[in-house]
Design an enzyme around this catalytic site. Structure first.
Site, PDB file in Angstrom:
ATOM      1  CD  GLU A 204       5.994  -3.022  -3.018  1.00  0.00           C
ATOM      2  OE1 GLU A 204       4.825  -3.441  -3.066  1.00  0.00           O
ATOM      3  OE2 GLU A 204       6.952  -3.639  -3.512  1.00  0.00           O
ATOM      4  CG  ASP A 282       3.010  -5.960  -8.026  1.00  0.00           C
ATOM      5  OD1 ASP A 282       3.901  -6.415  -8.767  1.00  0.00           O
ATOM      6  OD2 ASP A 282       3.232  -5.612  -6.845  1.00  0.00           O
TER       7      ASP A 282
END
Length: 353
Positions: A204, A282
């Site tokens: 990420e 998330d």
């Protein structure tokens, strides 16, 4: 005449990337802050997601500071139970029939009597929420990669003690640029020997090198995020061949500045390369959107058809560790959704981990 798009909230799915603190409702944060006398910054009281960009050190520090403030509002066993119950309720409303929630118990241990009590409170809360909502819930214990590797080993040993109570995986979270995966090899070895699957964050804020470390060194079965594997087509082919699931969280990718806008998230590239995807929310508290919104983003920004959205749901279910009978029930529900049969998904029984 074109058929109206199906409601993604009624599409059965599994939710594989949700953090305990970040699952909190905004109104719950306000109530707990008031209860415990915690002063919140304006960015957590406005009712809108804070403006974040964590691609540099200063931006990540701000994100982590807000996260830590939110975490400080969770102080009691009742608070822990509330968060798990509400996460399950919210997931059920979004069509999730199976949730794997990730928690770092070290964050709560000082107020709850230690690491072991903290884990047991979470597991008690999971059991209660499972019975109350009818969705299956399992737990991934996660270490913080910015802390010492010995702490990660302690957590791995602790997680190994609760495989019979719904702890199914071992993760590694926080800024991947500040704690490289190889330093945590021993902790993941402990977890694997106990039968826990490896679910580290990677790919990420850092690129393909982080993913290679997670796969080759830690033995990742799933990757938290993993979206930047598209920068290395050869590695992307490895993930597709090995069926390593990427837990892709489009809204957080944009909120943290990994991509400038939702249309830039290379979701379709990953999908068409055959990499299994499990869309995740998330940290809804900070990013402002829950699970169904990720499917809507795939539809609106990347032109995913209903058939393709159904395939994303299938991949999330097959990427989970839900028992075979739960997976079958959810997969059957996906087919009914695609066929236009039934207006609402409701789990028929409370599955157990």
């Amino acid at each position: 005449m074109d058929r109206p798009a199906r409601d993604v909230r009624t599409l059965p799915k599994a939710h594989l990337h949700l953090h305990f603190t970040g699952s909190m409702r905004s109104e719950t944060l306000l109530e707990l802050a008031d209860l415990h006398g915690v002063r919140l910054p304006d960015s957590l009281t406005s009712g809108r997601p804070p403006r974040l960009r964590a691609t540099d050190e200063r931006g990540w520090f701000r994100f982590q500071r807000l996260y830590d403030i939110a975490r400080s509002c969770v102080r009691s066993e009742d608070d822990m139970h509330r968060l798990v119950r509400e996460a399950a309720e919210d997931d059920r409303a979004e069509g999730s029939g199976w949730l794997e929630i990730q928690v770092d118990p070290t964050s709560y241990a000082p107020r709850l009597g230690g690491l072991t009590p903290a884990v047991e409170i979470v597991l008690d809360a999971v059991e209660a929420a499972r019975a109350a909502t009818g969705i299956g819930i399992a737990v991934v214990i996660a270490a913080n990669r910015t802390k010492h590797q010995l702490e990660a080993r302690t957590l791995a040993r602790l997680a190994a003690q609760y495989t019979d109570r719904g702890v199914v995986g071992f993760g590694l979270s926080n800024d991947e640029r500040r704690g490289r995966a190889p330093a945590f090899e021993k902790a993941f070895e402990i977890a694997r020997h106990a039968g826990l699957f490896a679910d580290p964050h990677g790919g990420e804020l850092d690129g393909p090198r982080s993913i290679r470390d997670c796969v080759d060194v830690l033995g990742a079965r799933r990757l938290g995020h993993g979206i930047r594997v598209v920068e290395d087509p050869e590695l992307m082919a490895v993930l597709a061949r090995r069926r390593i699931v990427c837990e892709v969280c489009p809204a957080s990718n944009v909120a943290l500045g990994v991509y400038d806008k939702a249309a830039d998230v290379p979701l379709r590239t990953l999908f068409e390369a055959g990499v299994p995807i499990a869309l995740g929310a998330d940290d809804p508290l900070l990013f402002g959107s829950r699970l169904a919104a990720q499917y809507e983003l795939a539809r609106d920004e990347h032109d995913f058809t209903d058939a393709e959205l159904a395939e994303l749901a299938r991949q999330s279910i097959l990427g989970s560790v839900a028992p075979a009978e739960v997976q079958r029930e959810l997969l059957d529900g996906v087919e009914r959704w695609l066929a236009g049969v039934g207006a609402e998904f409701v789990p028929t029984r409370p599955p157990v981990a």
